[in-house]
Design an enzyme around this catalytic site. Sequence first.
Site, PDB file in Angstrom:
ATOM      1  N   ASN A   1      11.601  20.166 -34.676  1.00  0.00           N
ATOM      2  CA  ASN A   1      13.018  20.469 -34.463  1.00  0.00           C
ATOM      3  C   ASN A   1      13.545  19.597 -33.336  1.00  0.00           C
ATOM      4  O   ASN A   1      12.795  19.229 -32.429  1.00  0.00           O
ATOM      5  CB  ASN A   1      13.160  21.949 -34.070  1.00  0.00           C
ATOM      6  CG  ASN A   1      14.604  22.356 -33.838  1.00  0.00           C
ATOM      7  OD1 ASN A   1      15.502  21.981 -34.611  1.00  0.00           O
ATOM      8  ND2 ASN A   1      14.858  23.113 -32.777  1.00  0.00           N
TER       9      ASN A   1
ATOM     10  N   HIS B   1      16.367  19.806 -30.304  1.00  0.00           N
ATOM     11  CA  HIS B   1      17.159  20.813 -29.607  1.00  0.00           C
ATOM     12  C   HIS B   1      17.963  20.118 -28.511  1.00  0.00           C
ATOM     13  O   HIS B   1      17.413  19.299 -27.766  1.00  0.00           O
ATOM     14  CB  HIS B   1      16.237  21.883 -29.007  1.00  0.00           C
ATOM     15  CG  HIS B   1      16.985  22.958 -28.305  1.00  0.00           C
ATOM     16  ND1 HIS B   1      17.633  23.966 -28.995  1.00  0.00           N
ATOM     17  CD2 HIS B   1      17.231  23.170 -26.995  1.00  0.00           C
ATOM     18  CE1 HIS B   1      18.244  24.763 -28.124  1.00  0.00           C
ATOM     19  NE2 HIS B   1      18.011  24.307 -26.906  1.00  0.00           N
TER      20      HIS B   1
ATOM     21  N   SER C   1      15.413  17.418 -26.758  1.00  0.00           N
ATOM     22  CA  SER C   1      13.958  17.513 -26.884  1.00  0.00           C
ATOM     23  C   SER C   1      13.592  17.632 -28.361  1.00  0.00           C
ATOM     24  O   SER C   1      14.263  18.332 -29.119  1.00  0.00           O
ATOM     25  CB  SER C   1      13.443  18.778 -26.187  1.00  0.00           C
ATOM     26  OG  SER C   1      13.961  18.894 -24.877  1.00  0.00           O
TER      27      SER C   1
ATOM     28  N   ASP D   1      12.646  28.077 -29.881  1.00  0.00           N
ATOM     29  CA  ASP D   1      12.804  26.877 -29.030  1.00  0.00           C
ATOM     30  C   ASP D   1      11.754  26.803 -27.923  1.00  0.00           C
ATOM     31  O   ASP D   1      11.985  26.184 -26.876  1.00  0.00           O
ATOM     32  CB  ASP D   1      14.213  26.822 -28.407  1.00  0.00           C
ATOM     33  CG  ASP D   1      15.301  26.711 -29.455  1.00  0.00           C
ATOM     34  OD1 ASP D   1      15.033  26.151 -30.530  1.00  0.00           O
ATOM     35  OD2 ASP D   1      16.428  27.195 -29.200  1.00  0.00           O
TER      36      ASP D   1
HETATM   37  C1  GAR Z   1      22.460  18.518 -32.874  1.00  0.00           C
HETATM   38  O1  GAR Z   1      23.100  18.335 -31.643  1.00  0.00           O
HETATM   39  C2  GAR Z   1      21.146  19.261 -32.709  1.00  0.00           C
HETATM   40  O2  GAR Z   1      20.490  18.954 -31.495  1.00  0.00           O
HETATM   41  C3  GAR Z   1      21.634  20.692 -32.674  1.00  0.00           C
HETATM   42  O3  GAR Z   1      22.633  20.739 -33.668  1.00  0.00           O
HETATM   43  C4  GAR Z   1      23.262  19.471 -33.757  1.00  0.00           C
HETATM   44  C5  GAR Z   1      23.224  19.051 -35.215  1.00  0.00           C
HETATM   45  O4  GAR Z   1      24.036  17.934 -35.415  1.00  0.00           O
HETATM   46  N1  GAR Z   1      20.580  21.608 -32.971  1.00  0.00           N
HETATM   47  C6  GAR Z   1      20.505  22.829 -32.445  1.00  0.00           C
HETATM   48  O5  GAR Z   1      21.338  23.281 -31.713  1.00  0.00           O
HETATM   49  C7  GAR Z   1      19.286  23.620 -32.883  1.00  0.00           C
HETATM   50  N2  GAR Z   1      19.185  24.806 -32.120  1.00  0.00           N
HETATM   51  P1  GAR Z   1      23.961  17.125 -36.762  1.00  0.00           P
HETATM   52  O6  GAR Z   1      24.156  18.130 -37.907  1.00  0.00           O
HETATM   53  O7  GAR Z   1      25.093  16.157 -36.691  1.00  0.00           O
HETATM   54  O8  GAR Z   1      22.628  16.461 -36.833  1.00  0.00           O
END
Ligand code: GAR
Length: 232
Positions: free
Chosen positions: A112, A114, A141, A150
Amino acid sequence: MSAGELPRLVVLLSGRGSNFRAIQDAIEGGRLEARIAAVISDRPGADGLALAEQAGIDTVSLERTRFPDRAAYEHALETAIAGFEPRYIVLAGFMRVLGDRFVNRHMGRLVNIHPSLLPRHRGLDTHRRVLEAGEGEHGASVHFVTPALDAGPVISRVQFDVATDDDPDRLADRLLPLEHRLYPATLALLLTHQVELRHETIYIDEYPLETPLEFERDLSSDGRLLARRDGG
Ligand code: GAR
């Protein structure tokens, strides 16, 4: 390597899909030797699914509300994933918490990204929380997923300094391009080294990883391990 022999990834996403797109760009640009076999989403309208379709990648949409309970949902998810035989299951903005049974079955192959410097700021709303805590750095991360949210071992991180005029949206905007570099690099590392998760410790080529790899200090953008400048 022919396309059929490349290690396969399955990407799970819920929204915009920019990290998926960055991974696919790295594949197309020759920085990541892999094939995204499928993109699976819990939201049928996710922009990321449309992006995958445009790229000619198989898509699966699995809405949680179509299943009586979480066990049935995750069983369907597992069946869908298994059909693509992925080396890694890549969570890229998948905003659903996976149950212990699912996670335990796939531990070591489930990663994942994060948007925080874990272990700081697990969960949601990380950009606002960094500012409220008055922290000087922010980052992202990539970690192995374990049953605690997480909290799985961190493989790699990217960080930058918070500016005095940053607000949560600006922090998110500054972080996203860094995520887009970190995730493909980390996947390249996972696919080109022998990486294993044993009892919550990451081993790379049989050596335990004591601290997360810092992007561009320890890990190059094409997934090579660089000499650590701190001698660690
Ligand atoms: C990203 O910023 C990722 O780090 C976050 O969601 C966004 C997805 O963007 N993930 C989380 O918050 C997971 N807990 P994307 O759909 O444009 O890749």
